[in-house]
Scaffold this active site. Structure first.
Site, mmCIF file in Angstrom:
data_model
loop_
_atom_site.group_PDB
_atom_site.id
_atom_site.type_symbol
_atom_site.label_atom_id
_atom_site.label_comp_id
_atom_site.label_asym_id
_atom_site.label_seq_id
_atom_site.Cartn_x
_atom_site.Cartn_y
_atom_site.Cartn_z
ATOM 1 N N SER A 708 -2.605 0.405 -3.070
ATOM 2 C CA SER A 708 -1.934 -0.896 -3.075
ATOM 3 C C SER A 708 -0.607 -0.904 -3.830
ATOM 4 O O SER A 708 0.125 -1.898 -3.784
ATOM 5 C CB SER A 708 -2.858 -1.963 -3.664
ATOM 6 O OG SER A 708 -3.172 -1.659 -5.004
ATOM 7 N N LYS A 751 -5.962 -10.596 -8.053
ATOM 8 C CA LYS A 751 -4.563 -10.239 -8.308
ATOM 9 C C LYS A 751 -3.696 -11.482 -8.496
ATOM 10 O O LYS A 751 -2.796 -11.514 -9.344
ATOM 11 C CB LYS A 751 -4.025 -9.383 -7.147
ATOM 12 C CG LYS A 751 -4.651 -7.991 -7.092
ATOM 13 C CD LYS A 751 -4.166 -7.203 -5.878
ATOM 14 C CE LYS A 751 -4.786 -5.823 -5.835
ATOM 15 N NZ LYS A 751 -4.358 -5.041 -4.668
#
Length: 802
Positions: A708, A751
């Site tokens: 990511s 996140k």
């Protein structure tokens, strides 16, 4: 000569002595053979070895052997008898041993079954050098191989006497040996004849007998025979001891049985038979059971066996325990479900904050049951980090739908019998933990929590417990779950199984396929705050004997505890810290000290000590070559910084910061894509040949991996090569490809919350993650602007200062 040396062949044929020595010293001289014919008739012998100076009956069944015997008997020819190595019908030279015995045929007898019995008499040894013919029978080249064992040493008397004594002792110990042997042994004076006679009778393998025939020294052959005899004597003595002990044990059992029968009669006279009392109690319990005809028949069949047993019998207690367990099981006993869906939802909400998906699934199940009237229970598997309430949720579910609750800890389970039980025939046998738990729950439709199912061991020496769970958790199979101890099928289809796990990685794929997986990713800060206020603080006040009027913990204090004193997805550590605050106040109350009701932030250092976790804040100013990324960890979302720098060199890419292989590959992809599209980004392509690029991710002691960070690394590289600053209020996450695509990533909810904690206002993510954003509550998205991108080339225009 034949008539003079024949000794009672009628007895021989009748099967009494198998071998009889017929030769004397004088006979040996008369029978001496100076040389063998050029072609010696060869008689292969299966399953035995023939010795010189011994007469032996042989049953010939092969056509070749019968023809050979007739030919030799008719023409009074000698034959070479040699043992076969195997049982083949038509042996060749390799199938025969090379040392045999020259013999004369004394007599032949035609048997009723078509075979021929021949009585042969051994003379001397010979060596078979080869076969010359195999049709119509076997002939071969042979040479005399005189037995040097005929040379008796002067000091052989002691050895012969010992051999004779041991063999006579063996005859006495062995019941199936003919009594004629004793007579024969006592009347043999010639040591050589005695040695051959015993060698022919000795109970050893064919190979051992052949070795005895081949030994060419009297002392060595006699010593070997004596060793074998001694071993056989010891074996027979051990057998006799065992038989005597078994006989003694049987006598004792008969005596015990007689005494038990007398005791039973006395107890019946006194009216105090424990077996009868146990049978009556079991019968009364069985009368109240609502079980099927099949189960009832099996129960009363076992009960009849118990009636025939005496209470002091070894199997009595085993059988009684089995029947007690069988009658105590809740066969077809079910609790009534609570179909008030609103009430059930209220109970779930009061016990747990959040966890909407789990609650929705429970309500759906209740709705279907209410409409249909019957339905197989779902098998749920709650997967999430420690401390998020997976185990306690099972108890709340049971409370909400009005079922009994049972929990089984599976951590460290390494024996299949723990699931399926042991067969009741074994001493100490027990049922499996599944049925023991059902029995403890007192109903056949409880909420059954299988805690830590990912900690079950795989294949071990005791079986595979995870494989045994397949039957338990398969809706198509658990209608007839088989426990080894119960030895009957039990219906588990109405049981609501709720399994918990921290990870799916260690669970068998087949087991995962049978469960409905519900992921519980952990709580965000706002959820932790609500859990602390609604559940944890009231719980700790109750456990410490305090009331709300004694202490007040404001939101600001709780947030500081959550952010700086805990680093977890669940709330276990948060609960421990709240307990510490409550205990601090309890000490003040016990000492009757003056105190302020409200806990203040500046008191946390004194009560809890130094903060154990600090969350990074975003960059204070725009910087070249430093980009903020978003990462997911086991304890929730975090921000991390990707730093890039260049120095004079030859275009080498270096990466540091304890990065995993996947993260390194992302950096390589970003660098190659940047070099390929440098013109579109207004970067001189020659610079890549003149400088080295260094990528670093801080906190080098912490391992980092995953795809990511690809888009973040690309942005840092563009910034450093174009010498443009990156906007400090931007953070990003996304996987990249060599074609420049930005792919979706997981952990979006965590996140976003990490970005929000760090005062990030703009987030760059893949357009394919847009569906994940829509699934998050609006209150968690306030103050954040999302920029959705499809291609990496779009990112620099968003994040770089122009």
């Amino acid at each position: 000569m034949y008539d003079e040396t024949m000794i009672e062949f009628s007895k021989l044929i009748a099967g009494e002595p198998e071998f009889i020595p017929l030769l004397t010293d004088d006979d040996t001289q008369d029978f001496g053979i100076k040389e063998l014919p050029s072609e010696l008739l060869i008689l292969p012998l299966r399953g035995n070895v023939f010795f010189p100076s011994v007469v032996m009956p042989i049953t010939a069944g092969r056509d070749k052997s019968i023809q050979l015997i007739k030919e030799a008997y008719k023409k009074k020819l000698i034959v070479g008898v040699v043992a076969q190595k195997n049982d083949v019908d038509d042996p060749n030279y390799d199938d025969l041993h090379k040392i045999g015995t020259v013999a004369r045929i004394v007599r032949t007898l035609n048997m009723p079954d078509g075979t021929t019995m021949v009585i042969i008499q051994g003379i001397d040894r010979f060596r078979l050098d080869g076969l010359t013919n195999t049709e119509p029978f076997w002939t071969g080249n042979a040479s005399l191989y005189h037995d040097e064992a005929k040379n008796i040493p002067k000091n052989a008397n002691a050895l012969v006497a010992a051999m004779k004594d041991v063999y006579l002792k063996l005859i006495k110990l062995t019941p199936n040996l003919p009594t004629d042997l004793t007579f024969a042994i006592q009347n043999i004076d010639n040591p050589y004849f005695l040695l051959n006679y015993i060698s022919a009778h000795i109970d050893v393998s064919l190979e051992e007998k052949q070795k005895l025939l081949e030994i060419n020294d009297f002392t060595r052959r006699a010593t070997k025979v004596l060793s074998i005899l001694s071993k056989n004597v010891q074996m027979q003595e051990v057998k006799l001891q065992i038989q005597k002990k078994v006989s003694t044990d049987l006598d004792k059992q008969q005596r015990d049985y007689f005494l038990n029968q007398q005791l039973k009669t006395i107890q019946e006279e006194l009216g105090s038979n424990p077996t009868e009392q146990a049978v009556n109690e079991l019968t009364e319990k069985a009368r109240l059971k609502h079980w099927s005809k099949e189960i009832e028949t099996a129960f009363f069949k076992e009960l009849t066996k118990l009636e025939r047993m005496h209470s002091s019998a070894p199997d009595y207690s085993i059988h009684l325990n089995y029947l007690n367990f069988m009658v105590e099981l809740p066969w077809h006993e079910y609790t009534v479900d609570n179909f008030d869906l609103n009430k059930a939802m209220k109970i779930l909400d009061s016990d747990h904050y959040g966890l909407e998906k789990v609650k929705e699934r429970i309500i759906e199940y209740l709705a279907v049951i209410k409409l249909k009237g019957d339905m197989k229970s779902p098998i749920l598997c709650l997967v999430g980090p420690p401390g998020v309430g997976k185990t306690s949720l099972g108890k709340s579910v049971a409370k909400a739908i009005g079922r009994n609750y049972i929990r089984m800890a599976l951590g460290g389970l390494n024996d299949e019998s723990e699931i399926r039980g042991h067969r009741k025939t074994y001493i100490g046998a027990m049922p499996g933990r599944i049925l023991k738990s059902i029995n403890k729950a007192k109903s056949s439709n409880p909420v059954f929590v299988l805690d830590e199912i990912d900690k079950v061991s795989g294949m071990t020496v005791n079986g595979d417990p995870s494989a045994a769970m397949l039957e338990v958790l398969d809706p198509e199979q658990n209608t007839a779950f088989y426990d080894n101890y119960l030895d009957l099928e039990y219906d588990l289809s109405r049981v609501m199984f709720v399994a918990t796990a921290n990870s799916l990685n260690s669970i068998q794929p087949a087991l995962i396929d049978r469960m409905e997986i519900i992921n519980i990713p952990g709580y965000i800060v706002e959820e932790k705050l609500q859990i602390a206020k609604k559940h944890l603080i009231p719980k700790q006040l109750k456990e410490h004997g305090m009331k709300k009027l004694h202490i007040n913990i404001p939101d600001s204090v709780l947030l500081k505890v959550i952010n700086e004193y805990t680093r977890e997805s669940g709330v276990r550590h948060l609960e421990k810290n709240i307990a510490k605050l409550v205990r601090y106040r309890a000490v003040q109350l016990a000492k009757e000290e003056e105190y302020s009701k409200t806990i203040k932030i500046d008191q946390l250092h004194k009560i809890l000590g130094l903060p154990t976790s600090e969350h990074d804040m975003h960059l204070e100013e725009d910087t070249v070559g430093v980009v903020t990324g978003l990462a997911w960890t086991q304890v929730g979302g975090e921000i991390l910084f990707i730093e890039a720098s260049i120095s004079k060199g030859k275009g080498i890419l270096t990466m540091t910061g304890n990065l995993g292989e996947v993260m390194k590959e992302s950096a390589t992809l970003a660098y190659e894509y940047l070099k390929a599209h440098s013109q579109e980004l207004n970067i001189d392509s020659k610079i890549f040949e003149d400088v080295n690029l260094h990528i670093h991710v801080p906190e080098g002691a912490t391992p980092k991996d995953g795809p990511s960070a690809g888009v973040t690394m690309f942005s840092a590289m563009v910034s450093i090569f174009s010498n443009k600053k990156v906007k400090s209020n931007f953070a990003m996450t996304g996987e990249i490809t060599l074609r420049g695509k930005v792919l979706p990533v997981g952990g979006i909810k965590e996140k976003i919350l990490a970005a929000k904690r760090s005062n990030i206002t703009d987030i760059v993510i893949s357009e394919q993650n847009k569906k994940d954003i829509e699934d998050i509550s609006e209150k968690y998205l306030e103050g954040i602007t999302f920029h959705y991108v499809k291609n990496m080339i779009e990112v620099p225009n968003l994040v770089l200062v122009k």
